[in-house]
Design an enzyme around this catalytic site. Structure first.
Site, PDB file in Angstrom:
ATOM      1  N   HIS A 199       0.746   1.069  12.120  1.00  0.00           N
ATOM      2  CA  HIS A 199      -0.336   0.113  12.394  1.00  0.00           C
ATOM      3  C   HIS A 199      -1.153  -0.084  11.134  1.00  0.00           C
ATOM      4  CE1 HIS A 199      -3.722  -1.828  14.345  1.00  0.00           C
ATOM      5  NE2 HIS A 199      -2.899  -2.059  15.343  1.00  0.00           N
ATOM      6  N   ASP A 221       2.431  -1.273  21.476  1.00  0.00           N
ATOM      7  CA  ASP A 221       3.666  -1.914  21.926  1.00  0.00           C
ATOM      8  C   ASP A 221       4.780  -0.920  22.240  1.00  0.00           C
ATOM      9  OD1 ASP A 221       2.758  -4.598  21.687  1.00  0.00           O
ATOM     10  OD2 ASP A 221       2.848  -4.374  19.523  1.00  0.00           O
TER      11      ASP A 221
HETATM   12  N1  ACO Z   1       9.194   1.961  10.532  1.00  0.00           N
HETATM   13  C1  ACO Z   1       9.502   2.471   9.311  1.00  0.00           C
HETATM   14  N2  ACO Z   1       8.649   2.496   8.270  1.00  0.00           N
HETATM   15  C2  ACO Z   1       7.444   1.978   8.467  1.00  0.00           C
HETATM   16  C3  ACO Z   1       7.027   1.441   9.693  1.00  0.00           C
HETATM   17  C4  ACO Z   1       7.957   1.446  10.759  1.00  0.00           C
HETATM   18  N3  ACO Z   1       7.638   0.952  11.960  1.00  0.00           N
HETATM   19  N4  ACO Z   1       5.756   0.985   9.609  1.00  0.00           N
HETATM   20  C5  ACO Z   1       5.369   1.237   8.352  1.00  0.00           C
HETATM   21  N5  ACO Z   1       6.375   1.832   7.659  1.00  0.00           N
HETATM   22  C6  ACO Z   1       6.314   2.307   6.277  1.00  0.00           C
HETATM   23  C7  ACO Z   1       6.429   1.176   5.288  1.00  0.00           C
HETATM   24  O1  ACO Z   1       7.767   0.904   4.964  1.00  0.00           O
HETATM   25  C8  ACO Z   1       5.628   1.702   4.123  1.00  0.00           C
HETATM   26  O2  ACO Z   1       6.428   2.647   3.458  1.00  0.00           O
HETATM   27  P1  ACO Z   1       6.278   2.859   1.846  1.00  0.00           P
HETATM   28  O3  ACO Z   1       4.879   3.366   1.634  1.00  0.00           O
HETATM   29  O4  ACO Z   1       7.339   3.827   1.505  1.00  0.00           O
HETATM   30  O5  ACO Z   1       6.511   1.496   1.239  1.00  0.00           O
HETATM   31  C9  ACO Z   1       4.499   2.474   4.791  1.00  0.00           C
HETATM   32  O6  ACO Z   1       5.035   2.911   6.060  1.00  0.00           O
HETATM   33  C10 ACO Z   1       3.230   1.646   5.018  1.00  0.00           C
HETATM   34  O7  ACO Z   1       3.598   0.514   5.796  1.00  0.00           O
HETATM   35  P2  ACO Z   1       3.093  -0.967   5.559  1.00  0.00           P
HETATM   36  O8  ACO Z   1       4.175  -1.912   5.921  1.00  0.00           O
HETATM   37  O9  ACO Z   1       2.521  -1.073   4.185  1.00  0.00           O
HETATM   38  O10 ACO Z   1       1.937  -1.028   6.599  1.00  0.00           O
HETATM   39  P3  ACO Z   1       1.240  -2.327   7.089  1.00  0.00           P
HETATM   40  O11 ACO Z   1      -0.120  -1.934   7.466  1.00  0.00           O
HETATM   41  O12 ACO Z   1       1.413  -3.412   6.098  1.00  0.00           O
HETATM   42  O13 ACO Z   1       2.095  -2.731   8.388  1.00  0.00           O
HETATM   43  C11 ACO Z   1       2.863  -2.828  10.598  1.00  0.00           C
HETATM   44  C12 ACO Z   1       1.717  -2.412   9.666  1.00  0.00           C
HETATM   45  C13 ACO Z   1       3.242  -4.285  10.343  1.00  0.00           C
HETATM   46  C14 ACO Z   1       2.371  -2.700  12.027  1.00  0.00           C
HETATM   47  C15 ACO Z   1       4.078  -1.895  10.349  1.00  0.00           C
HETATM   48  O14 ACO Z   1       3.721  -0.562  10.626  1.00  0.00           O
HETATM   49  C16 ACO Z   1       5.303  -2.307  11.163  1.00  0.00           C
HETATM   50  O15 ACO Z   1       6.071  -3.157  10.734  1.00  0.00           O
HETATM   51  N6  ACO Z   1       5.493  -1.693  12.378  1.00  0.00           N
HETATM   52  C17 ACO Z   1       6.592  -2.104  13.237  1.00  0.00           C
HETATM   53  C18 ACO Z   1       6.224  -3.357  14.004  1.00  0.00           C
HETATM   54  C19 ACO Z   1       5.197  -3.102  15.074  1.00  0.00           C
HETATM   55  O16 ACO Z   1       5.307  -2.167  15.857  1.00  0.00           O
HETATM   56  N7  ACO Z   1       4.191  -3.982  15.139  1.00  0.00           N
HETATM   57  C20 ACO Z   1       3.140  -3.910  16.162  1.00  0.00           C
HETATM   58  C21 ACO Z   1       1.832  -3.492  15.542  1.00  0.00           C
HETATM   59  S1  ACO Z   1       0.586  -3.339  16.781  1.00  0.00           S
HETATM   60  C22 ACO Z   1       0.145  -4.914  17.113  1.00  0.00           C
HETATM   61  O17 ACO Z   1       0.146  -5.786  16.295  1.00  0.00           O
HETATM   62  C23 ACO Z   1      -0.223  -5.234  18.456  1.00  0.00           C
END
Ligand code: ACO
Length: 438
Positions: A316, A373
């Site tokens: 998140h 979710d």
């Molecule tokens: N699976 C694997 N790796 C992940 C995930 C995941 N679900 N989420 C984050 N990471 C990793 C990233 O690859 C990144 O790794 P790095 O530091 O080695 O590059 C690190 O964790 C930080 O992640 P970011 O993408 O920079 O975090 P951001 O805040 O931009 O993204 C997001 C948040 C979009 C929710 C992300 O965690 C994601 O894609 N999750 C899966 C989709 C999801 O469940 N979305 C619902 C969110 S809740 C809502 O909107 C209601």
């Protein structure tokens, strides 16, 4: 900047030494949470902009609606903790709280419920609108278009200027969205549209329009009504998330509430935001159906930077701790299935995935926890919803939040048209080359 060991004791301004500076920048306090450095005059004074993709470190407004502490996993609507609200309130009461800032009295709640209930019907001409979509249309596309379309029946709300008109627009949207959602669903399965029943509560009426058929209109099991009510409460607002920021961005151009909310639905649909609830179930189903897929192989894929796969429902932008909504839903999913005397192999897979991820160095290091979710889809599924409706349910839940933000934004004297800056990294100025010389 002097924090003296406490965020609350920050000084009223900071000095930034840049360009021909130093420049004094004001600091705005918040009631809870971090203070914000006011950079509004920085570009004009120092000829620099700030670089912040996704506005992840930028407060775009002062807001009194929802508070999140991502580090402790705290979520409050108008000051009230989400756990208490989910235990004691109804969704329609929460909608009132978000819009008007206070919990309603018993009399106010009754009046609010009957105002909403009186407007749940769609204009009959909307039937042909639904008819025009192909049967396979994703219900989010129908919901989005119909939200824009119904504004054409209400000229007065297109540029509401008085509080009375804004309130009426809010009531119209909240009342009609479940009808639109249920009709989008009925269309997709080829069943007759069901009309709303004003004798039912908000949530029961929605379930009635979803599942009843002419000549077969049994009352919905109250435990199903209660479960969906709690789910909608948990989705009702989440401060400046992607879809709410979109509603605010569109509304900042003085676009009307309907157009702004429809734009927010577009943002919500994406799989990184509200579309994740459908994506989670599809991911769990794929693990279930693939004899070669294991918990370990799924986590391996999620960690592989060369694989676009992510563990859906995990991570998140704000929470670096357990999402409090996911915490409620994790045990709620078990309760709902037990109450319905059902089991779901996808719940078992989700629980195994969660345990494995929470013990995996990659997820621990990055503070990745289940988000709202991760378990919501399992409950939606248990309540009989197909996965294509999951994000629609999220939208019904989030609607009061979107409207509360739209109203707050339109009445905030600090609001400006949302217009970020950029760092241009394209070609420098060059001479045009005539077609025959290329
Ligand atoms: N699976 C694997 N790796 C992940 C995930 C995941 N679900 N989420 C984050 N990471 C990793 C990233 O690859 C990144 O790794 P790095 O530091 O080695 O590059 C690190 O964790 C930080 O992640 P970011 O993408 O920079 O975090 P951001 O805040 O931009 O993204 C997001 C948040 C979009 C929710 C992300 O965690 C994601 O894609 N999750 C899966 C989709 C999801 O469940 N979305 C619902 C969110 S809740 C809502 O909107 C209601």
């Amino acid at each position: 900047m002097d924090t003296k060991g406490s965020e609350r004791m920050i000084e009223r301004n900071v000095t930034l030494d840049v360009g021909s500076g130093p420049y004094e920048l004001d600091v705005h306090d918040s009631v809870m949470g971090l203070p914000g450095i006011d950079i509004r005059r920085l570009r004009a004074q120092a000829r620099v902009v700030t670089f912040d993709p996704g506005f992840a470190n930028t407060a775009v407004a002062k807001s009194s609606i929802t508070y999140i502490d991502g580090s402790t996993g705290e979520l409050r609507y108008r000051g009230y903790g989400i756990e208490e609200i989910a235990s004691h309130s109804s969704f329609i009461e929460v909608a009132y709280l978000l819009l008007y800032g206070e919990l309603p009295t018993a009399a106010e709640l009754t009046a609010w419920e009957s105002d909403i209930s009186a407007q749940t019907m769609l204009n009959e001409e909307m039937r042909s609108f639904f008819d025009a979509f192909p049967r396979r249309a994703h219900p989010m596309a129908v919901l989005n278009s119909a939200t824009s379309a119904i504004s054409t029946f209400y000229d007065v709300y297109r540029r509401p200027t008085r509080k009375r008109e804004i309130d009426a627009g809010a009531r119209t949207l909240i009342a009609k969205l479940p009808t639109i959602a249920a009709w989008a669903y009925k269309k997709s399965i080829g069943e007759p549209y069901m009309y709303p029943n004003p004798d039912y509560s908000y949530v029961e009426n929605f379930l009635h329009m979803m599942y009843a058929r002419p000549g077969r209109q049994d009352r919905v099991d109250p435990s199903i009504v209660k479960a969906l009510d709690v789910l909608l409460i948990l989705h009702a607002d989440h401060e400046m998330n992607c879809s709410t920021a979109t509603v605010r961005a569109v509304g900042s151009s003085r676009a009307n509430m309907f157009a702004s909310v429809a734009a927010g639905m577009g943002a919500l649909w994406g799989p990184l935001h509200g579309g994740a609830n459908q994506a989670v179930i599809e991911m769990l189903q794929a693990i279930h159906d693939d004899p070669d897929a294991t918990i370990e192989s799924t986590l391996r894929r999620a960690k592989d930077k060369n694989d676009p796969f992510r563990l859906m429902g995990f991570g998140h932008s704000v929470y670096t701790n357990y999402d409090p909504r996911a915490r409620i839903l994790a045990s709620f999913a078990e309760d709902v299935l037990a109450r319905m005397e059902r089991s779901d192999p996808l719940l078992d897979i989700a629980q195994e995935l969660e345990t494995a991820a929470l013990n995996d160095e990659y997820f621990v290091e990055r503070k990745l926890y289940p988000n709202v979710d991760f378990y919501s889809g399992i409950i939606f599924r248990a309540l009989g919803f197909p996965s294509r409706m999951f994000t629609v349910l999220f939208a019904i839940g989030r609607l009061p939040g979107w409207i509360a933000h739209w109203i707050e934004m339109t009445t905030d004297p600090d609001t400006r048209i949302m217009r970020p800056r950029q760092l241009y990294v394209g070609e420098p100025a060059r001479d045009y080359v005539l077609l025959e010389k290329r």
